[in-house]
Design an enzyme around this catalytic site. Structure first.
Site, short mmCIF file in Angstrom:
data_model
loop_
_atom_site.label_atom_id
_atom_site.label_comp_id
_atom_site.label_asym_id
_atom_site.label_seq_id
_atom_site.Cartn_x
_atom_site.Cartn_y
_atom_site.Cartn_z
CG ASN A 82 -1.56 1.36 1.26
OD1 ASN A 82 -1.85 2.11 0.53
ND2 ASN A 82 -2.50 1.49 2.49
CD1 TRP A 83 3.93 1.22 -2.77
CD2 TRP A 83 3.44 2.02 -4.76
NE1 TRP A 83 4.32 0.30 -3.86
CE2 TRP A 83 4.17 0.72 -4.96
CE3 TRP A 83 2.96 2.88 -6.08
CZ2 TRP A 83 4.64 0.42 -6.24
CZ3 TRP A 83 3.63 2.08 -7.21
CH2 TRP A 83 4.31 1.10 -7.40
CE LYS A 84 -0.26 3.34 4.52
NZ LYS A 84 -0.03 3.36 6.24
CG HIS A 100 -6.03 1.75 5.35
ND1 HIS A 100 -5.41 2.89 6.35
CD2 HIS A 100 -4.85 0.97 5.23
CE1 HIS A 100 -4.30 2.58 6.71
NE2 HIS A 100 -3.91 1.32 5.84
CD GLU A 105 -3.44 -2.07 7.92
OE1 GLU A 105 -2.27 -2.49 7.45
OE2 GLU A 105 -4.07 -1.38 7.60
CB SER A 156 4.79 -2.09 12.02
OG SER A 156 4.22 -0.80 12.61
N GLY A 205 2.75 -1.21 4.22
CA GLY A 205 2.63 0.30 4.25
C GLY A 205 4.19 0.60 3.75
#
Ligand code: PGA
Length: 268
Positions: A10-12, A95, A167, A215, A236
């Site tokens: 997930n590159w956000k 999310h 998560e 994490s 992430g």
């Protein structure tokens, strides 16, 4: 039933299109096409199209990080699942950054899950409690409520095809979290499957893929992937560096080889 291990990056809201393209070409060289591992990249909306033209689709699949639940119409600034459905296989929904920063509530998440399925995109539904709820011992209640609500418009068959990620907020880098311990992941993963089995049936619970996120890095990924019932990880920060992300994919590969070797030994 063989389920492929799922590794999602997930590159956000990071990486320019040029940086995304660089990352994909480096990853392509580093990650061999392991048939038992599915590698999914989730770029921001602007980078989805160029990345989709660049990737080898046998090696990578794409996920949207978000979309609106209406299919089309006068919704300035939004992109729908309908518009995304020939570009992405998956969409991340629920999310905690969306729940916290964009006030997405249970109803909005349920509508997005339904819109996603309606448009033949597989939802990657994120569930998990806040650190306050965790300290109050409310984790299971929160997971129960989030799952019941998010899946309420779906059939057992549709649930069987989806992905749920445990998560919790207290594990995510964004919220200065600490990584969960593997036994904490095990108990949440079992609880999620039990909920699905009670709401639907054992087949849906068995087919559904359950992941952990929060994490995860190249050092910890292997310990989560060895948790019985945890079929992948959502990554992430560590997915923004191709060496770190490739090392995570590699630990999934090694774990699968170990399992295959020990199965073979048992049959001898
Ligand atoms: P993190 O993010 O790996 O940086 O904690 C995970 C996520 O938010 O999906």
């Amino acid at each position: 039933m063989i389920k492929r291990t799922l590794i999602v990056g997930n590159w956000k809201m990071n990486l320019s299109i040029a940086q995304a393209s660089f990352l994909v070409s480096k990853l392509h060289k580093k990650i061999a096409g392991h048939r038992d591992i599915e590698v999914v990249l989730a770029p921001h909306t602007l980078a989805l199209q160029p990345v989709s033209l660049q990737i080898d689709r046998r090696r990578f699949r794409l996920a949207a990080q978000n979309a609106y639940y209406k299919d089309e119409g006068a919704y300035t600034g939004e992109v729908s699942f309908t518009l995304l459905n020939d570009i992405v296989h998956y969409a991340i929904i629920g999310h905690s950054e969306r729940r916290v920063y964009f006030n997405e509530d249970l109803d909005m998440i349920r509508d997005k899950v339904s819109a996603c399925v309606r448009n033949q995109i597989t939802p990657i539904l994120c569930v998990g409690e806040t650190s306050q709820e965790w300290s109050n011992g409310e984790s299971k209640q929160v997971l129960h409520d989030q799952i019941v609500s998010a899946l309420s418009d779906l059939t057992a068959n549709e649930v069987a095809g989806m992905v749920i990620v445990y998560e919790p907020q207290w594990t995510i880098t964004t919220f200065h979290g600490r990584p969960a311990k593997p036994d904490e992941v095990k108990s949440a993963v079992d609880f999620i499957r039990k909920q699905v089995s009670e709401l639907y049936d054992d087949t849906a619970a068995k087919h559904l893929r359950v992941l952990y996120g929060g994490s995860v890095d190249e050092h910890s990924a292997g310990s989560y992937l060895r948790v019985e019932g945890c079929e992948g990880v959502l990554v992430g920060s560590a997915s923004l560096n191709y060496q770190r992300f490739a090392a995570i994919v590699d630990s999934a590969y090694r774990k699968n080889r170990e399992r295959a070797d020990s199965d073979a030994k048992r049959q001898d």
